[in-house]
Motif scaffolding. Structure first.
Motif, PDB file in Angstrom:
ATOM      1  N   ASP A 172       0.794  -1.231   0.217  1.00 52.04           N
ATOM      2  CA  ASP A 172       0.427   0.028  -0.028  1.00 52.04           C
ATOM      3  C   ASP A 172       1.198   1.267   0.502  1.00 52.04           C
ATOM      4  OD1 ASP A 172      -2.672   2.187   0.105  1.00 52.04           O
ATOM      5  OD2 ASP A 172      -2.688   0.865   1.981  1.00 52.04           O
ATOM      6  N   THR A 173       0.251   2.112  -0.464  1.00 49.77           N
ATOM      7  CA  THR A 173       0.787   3.886  -0.451  1.00 49.77           C
ATOM      8  C   THR A 173       0.307   4.299   0.696  1.00 49.77           C
ATOM      9  OG1 THR A 173       0.203   4.323  -2.381  1.00 49.77           O
ATOM     10  CG2 THR A 173       2.096   3.034  -3.049  1.00 49.77           C
ATOM     11  N   TYR A 174       1.495   5.516   1.022  1.00 41.92           N
ATOM     12  CA  TYR A 174       0.617   6.696   2.034  1.00 41.92           C
ATOM     13  C   TYR A 174       1.298   8.337   0.812  1.00 41.92           C
ATOM     14  CZ  TYR A 174      -1.896   8.990   5.587  1.00 41.92           C
ATOM     15  OH  TYR A 174      -2.266   9.977   6.444  1.00 41.92           O
ATOM     16  N   ILE A 175       1.165   9.164   0.985  1.00 46.16           N
ATOM     17  CA  ILE A 175       1.670  10.428   0.963  1.00 46.16           C
ATOM     18  C   ILE A 175       0.355  11.598   2.435  1.00 46.16           C
ATOM     19  CG2 ILE A 175       1.796  12.407  -0.539  1.00 46.16           C
ATOM     20  CD1 ILE A 175       3.271   9.706  -1.736  1.00 46.16           C
ATOM     21  N   PRO A 176       1.300  11.713   3.225  1.00 45.16           N
ATOM     22  CA  PRO A 176       0.689  12.519   4.023  1.00 45.16           C
ATOM     23  C   PRO A 176       0.058  14.282   3.373  1.00 45.16           C
ATOM     24  CG  PRO A 176       3.136  12.486   4.249  1.00 45.16           C
ATOM     25  CD  PRO A 176       2.918  12.158   3.238  1.00 45.16           C
ATOM     26  N   ASP A 177      -1.125  14.194   3.710  1.00 46.35           N
ATOM     27  CA  ASP A 177      -1.567  15.529   3.036  1.00 46.35           C
ATOM     28  C   ASP A 177      -0.393  16.987   3.541  1.00 46.35           C
ATOM     29  OD1 ASP A 177      -3.176  18.152   3.579  1.00 46.35           O
ATOM     30  OD2 ASP A 177      -4.686  16.557   2.107  1.00 46.35           O
ATOM     31  N   ARG A 178      -0.728  17.886   2.833  1.00 43.89           N
ATOM     32  CA  ARG A 178       0.824  18.519   3.396  1.00 43.89           C
ATOM     33  C   ARG A 178      -0.394  19.917   4.457  1.00 43.89           C
ATOM     34  NH1 ARG A 178       4.103  22.199  -0.150  1.00 43.89           N
ATOM     35  NH2 ARG A 178       4.166  20.589  -1.672  1.00 43.89           N
ATOM     36  N   TYR A 179      -1.692  19.774   4.798  1.00 43.91           N
ATOM     37  CA  TYR A 179      -2.288  20.771   5.080  1.00 43.91           C
ATOM     38  C   TYR A 179      -2.614  20.275   6.080  1.00 43.91           C
ATOM     39  CZ  TYR A 179      -1.516  23.186   0.504  1.00 43.91           C
ATOM     40  OH  TYR A 179      -1.607  23.676  -0.969  1.00 43.91           O
ATOM     41  N   ASP A 180      -3.187  19.004   6.488  1.00 39.95           N
ATOM     42  CA  ASP A 180      -3.718  18.986   7.456  1.00 39.95           C
ATOM     43  C   ASP A 180      -2.813  17.630   8.307  1.00 39.95           C
ATOM     44  OD1 ASP A 180      -5.419  17.720   9.233  1.00 39.95           O
ATOM     45  OD2 ASP A 180      -5.250  15.011   8.104  1.00 39.95           O
ATOM     46  N   GLU A 181      -1.634  17.230   7.421  1.00 41.09           N
ATOM     47  CA  GLU A 181      -0.251  16.486   8.836  1.00 41.09           C
ATOM     48  C   GLU A 181       0.629  17.151   7.861  1.00 41.09           C
ATOM     49  OE1 GLU A 181      -0.580  12.199   7.258  1.00 41.09           O
ATOM     50  OE2 GLU A 181      -2.055  13.262   5.803  1.00 41.09           O
ATOM     51  N   GLY A 182       1.363  17.997   6.866  1.00 41.50           N
ATOM     52  CA  GLY A 182       2.638  18.050   7.186  1.00 41.50           C
ATOM     53  C   GLY A 182       3.693  17.818   6.676  1.00 41.50           C
ATOM     54  N   TYR A 183       4.506  18.179   6.916  1.00 45.45           N
ATOM     55  CA  TYR A 183       6.140  17.801   5.960  1.00 45.45           C
ATOM     56  C   TYR A 183       6.073  16.228   6.458  1.00 45.45           C
ATOM     57  CZ  TYR A 183      10.640  16.112   5.058  1.00 45.45           C
ATOM     58  OH  TYR A 183      11.915  15.666   5.205  1.00 45.45           O
ATOM     59  N   GLY A 184       6.495  15.087   6.315  1.00 44.56           N
ATOM     60  CA  GLY A 184       7.274  13.568   6.593  1.00 44.56           C
ATOM     61  C   GLY A 184       6.538  12.945   7.330  1.00 44.56           C
ATOM     62  N   ILE A 185       6.854  12.143   8.717  1.00 47.70           N
ATOM     63  CA  ILE A 185       5.979  10.743   9.271  1.00 47.70           C
ATOM     64  C   ILE A 185       5.560  11.606   9.722  1.00 47.70           C
ATOM     65  CG2 ILE A 185       5.839   9.467  10.290  1.00 47.70           C
ATOM     66  CD1 ILE A 185       9.111   8.399   9.142  1.00 47.70           C
ATOM     67  N   SER A 186       4.077  11.539   9.693  1.00 46.84           N
ATOM     68  CA  SER A 186       2.775  11.747  10.413  1.00 46.84           C
ATOM     69  C   SER A 186       2.327  11.055  11.310  1.00 46.84           C
ATOM     70  CB  SER A 186       2.040  11.961   8.993  1.00 46.84           C
ATOM     71  OG  SER A 186       1.352  11.306   7.953  1.00 46.84           O
ATOM     72  N   TYR A 187       1.736  11.108  12.842  1.00 47.41           N
ATOM     73  CA  TYR A 187       0.707  10.118  13.621  1.00 47.41           C
ATOM     74  C   TYR A 187      -0.270   9.754  12.728  1.00 47.41           C
ATOM     75  CZ  TYR A 187       4.065  11.701  17.156  1.00 47.41           C
ATOM     76  OH  TYR A 187       4.945  12.476  17.839  1.00 47.41           O
ATOM     77  N   LYS A 188      -0.598  10.631  11.844  1.00 45.96           N
ATOM     78  CA  LYS A 188      -2.219  10.016  10.761  1.00 45.96           C
ATOM     79  C   LYS A 188      -1.902   8.592  10.215  1.00 45.96           C
ATOM     80  CE  LYS A 188      -5.970  11.946   8.913  1.00 45.96           C
ATOM     81  NZ  LYS A 188      -6.797  13.432   8.227  1.00 45.96           N
ATOM     82  N   GLY A 189      -0.588   8.982   9.409  1.00 50.75           N
ATOM     83  CA  GLY A 189       0.337   7.729   8.533  1.00 50.75           C
ATOM     84  C   GLY A 189       0.135   6.039   8.923  1.00 50.75           C
ATOM     85  N   ILE A 190       0.440   6.444  10.691  1.00 55.74           N
ATOM     86  CA  ILE A 190       1.067   5.243  11.289  1.00 55.74           C
ATOM     87  C   ILE A 190      -0.421   4.788  11.724  1.00 55.74           C
ATOM     88  CG2 ILE A 190       1.978   4.619  13.468  1.00 55.74           C
ATOM     89  CD1 ILE A 190       4.144   7.187  13.077  1.00 55.74           C
TER      90      ILE A 190
END
Length: 566
Positions: free
Chosen positions: A108-126
């Protein structure tokens, strides 16, 4: 413009290399300036080969990364490929995910939302990984400072493999493997890879483990070349090899997503410059205006019709991006003019409704007008977010590090960085950043520089000379297009201004009694007054080709013109 000429190498070295290669001394000078001193180094430079790529297992932790991925595949684990929303991140995610999907389905792939999550690894992604039964995350182009995020994932029994190229902090994340050639304890021979480049070394190692050769990985090089061009990493060593062969893929057998973006162009052969100005902004526009997922979908799609539909969407995002960037640049320039009462060493501007997706481009635009280390802020949630860009030879990352007491977080490179801070700290940060730059910058760096590789006579330019220059490609940082300086040239009387607003200048220049050359200077119309009445003047330029009525001739691409005082 401040004109400088690069130091001339020692004459004995010039002569020795010129004779060894059977080339003009001016070519030998250009090579020596690029650190090429021997016949063997010149062979590698002019004839890059994929066999010159380094063994990926020389990178610290590569064995651990491969072992963990193979274990995940053997036990049918779900794997998430996580990457940043810019060109480097989205190409890296497309590269690693499409490679793994070629023999393993649970990707699977995941790109964080620039506005909601910001740069880099995000807690939302985890959390997304946790909700979807994912036990391994491969992070690309980010993660080297994500100590808390990796710990958070570990508490949920999710392992991380970090593939990054940014400078590490004092402590590394507690991941299964941390691949970053900039690690101080990593002895990998080349540390200027981009994030997608580190991703490529990972699939190269996985491929070796599966008895694949480098030839099996050539179809992925269009993505790597795009990332190298967009991320403005040095065009040396491995980057130059990967970019050269990646360009060949772009021009001969690009993936459908790239083909869809360029299929309507009139150009037959794309250069690295075309990748920077045509392909990269479109990929970037997805993450800037909508979501980086659109770019990953485009670059991972293998059906041309579907890819063309994705490319059309991205074309709309790019048009929106252009409009926003133009509007915000005008507003920022107005703000600078309104606060121009004191001379400053920096440009720092802020407006809460500026679109976060284009502030990096705006920072670059402001440098074109006000040549200063520049930071553009906007409101992001309850904090301020910013993009920073620097002037040549000034390390903005170090300046931010020295101002870090006022920042929540920051990261980046010598010439580009991002940061967040609390709104109440904005003024204090702005003052501190100004103070740090004022105390550390050489004031000469605040005047744009044109650096000529060498001074030469126009009679040194002929088709053979140009053919060799072409072999210096692909160009990029540390291997820029050669720039020359010629003195006491004159226009033969055909000089005229061109363009919709008469902003460009076309001349036909000669030096003494030698042959003349057509010369074009984009944006140089105001210098026309220096070139009339057979007056002599000095020029800095690169050598280019011009095609007109099916005839190709050499022309000079003027960078600047100055009065001749000799």
């Amino acid at each position: 413009m401040r004109w400088t000429i690069k130091p001339k190498p020692h004459q004995a070295k010039i002569k020795e290399l010129s004779q060894a290669l059977q080339v003009d001394e001016n070519i030998a000078i250009l090579l020596l300036q690029r650190g090429i001193e021997t016949f063997e180094q010149a062979r590698q430079f002019f004839r890059p080969s994929l066999s010159d790529l380094h063994d990926p297992y020389l990178m610290k932790d590569m064995d651990k990364a491969v072992t963990r991925i193979e274990a995940a595949i053997a036990s049918n684990e779900n794997i998430l490929i996580f990457g940043d929303y810019d060109v480097d991140g989205t190409t890296a995610v497309s590269l690693v995910s499409s490679y793994l999907k070629s023999y393993y389905p649970h990707i699977d792939t995941y790109i964080p939302d620039r506005y909601d999550e910001g740069y880099g690894i995000s807690y939302k992604g985890i959390d997304y990984a946790d909700d979807n039964g994912i036990s391994l995350i491969i992070a690309l182009d980010c993660g080297i400072k994500s100590i808390d995020h990796v710990a958070y994932a570990k508490a949920k029994n999710i392992d991380f493999i970090i593939c990054d190229h940014h400078r590490p902090g004092d402590i590394l994340p507690d991941a299964t493997a941390v691949l970053d050639p900039k690690r101080t304890d990593c002895s990998y021979p080349y540390d200027e890879l981009c994030g997608c480049g580190v991703g490529f070394k990972l699939i190269q190692a996985l491929g070796q483990n599966r008895n694949q050769t480098i030839d099996d990985l050539i179809p992925y090089l269009d993505l790597v070349a795009t990332a190298i061009a967009a991320d403005i990493v040095p065009m040396t060593g491995e980057n130059r090899i990967l970019a050269k062969f990646g360009l060949e893929v772009i021009n001969s057998a690009p993936r459908p997503g790239i083909k869809a973006m360029v299929q309507n162009l009139k150009k037959k052969v794309l250069t690295i410059t075309d990748v920077v100005f045509i392909i990269a902004p479109r990929i970037n526009a997805a993450g800037r205006i909508k979501h980086g997922n659109y770019a990953v979908e485009l670059l991972s799609e293998f059906d041309l019709e579907q890819a063309t539909a994705f490319a059309s969407q991205i074309e709309i995002f790019n048009a929106d991006r252009k409009d926003l960037d133009k509007q915000i640049t005008q507003e920022a320039l107005l703000q600078i003019e309104e606060n121009a009462e004191e001379a400053k060493f920096t440009t720092v501007v802020y407006q809460e409704d500026w679109h976060k997706g284009v502030i990096g481009i705006v920072a670059s635009r402001l440098i074109e007008t006000h040549y200063r280390p520049t930071i553009v802020f906007t409101k992001s949630g309850d904090k301020l977010a910013a993009s920073a860009r620097s002037v040549k030879d000034f390390d903005i990352y170090n300046a931010l590090e020295a101002s870090a007491e006022h920042l929540e977080q920051f990261g980046g490179h010598m010439y580009a960085a991002g940061m967040t801070l609390k709104e109440e700290n904005y003024s204090a940060f702005k003052d501190k950043f100004e103070e740090v730059v004022r105390e550390t910058i050489n004031p000469d760096l605040l005047t744009p520089e044109i650096s000529a590789d060498l001074e030469m006579e126009l009679n040194g330019i002929d088709p053979k000379f140009f053919r060799i220059l072409k072999q210096f490609e692909p160009f990029g940082p540390q291997n820029m297009t050669p720039v020359f300086l010629s003195r006491q040239v004159y226009d033969t009387g055909y000089g005229k201004t061109l363009g919709k607003d008469e902003e460009h200048l076309r001349l036909f220049v000669k030096q003494g009694d030698g042959d003349g050359f057509a010369a074009i200077g984009f944006g140089l119309a105001p210098k026309k007054m220096l070139t009339g009445n057979q007056k002599t003047f000095d020029i800095v330029y690169s050598v280019d080709e011009n095609e007109w009525n099916n005839t190709i001739s050499l022309q000079l691409k003027l960078r600047d013109i100055k009065e001749n005082h000799e």
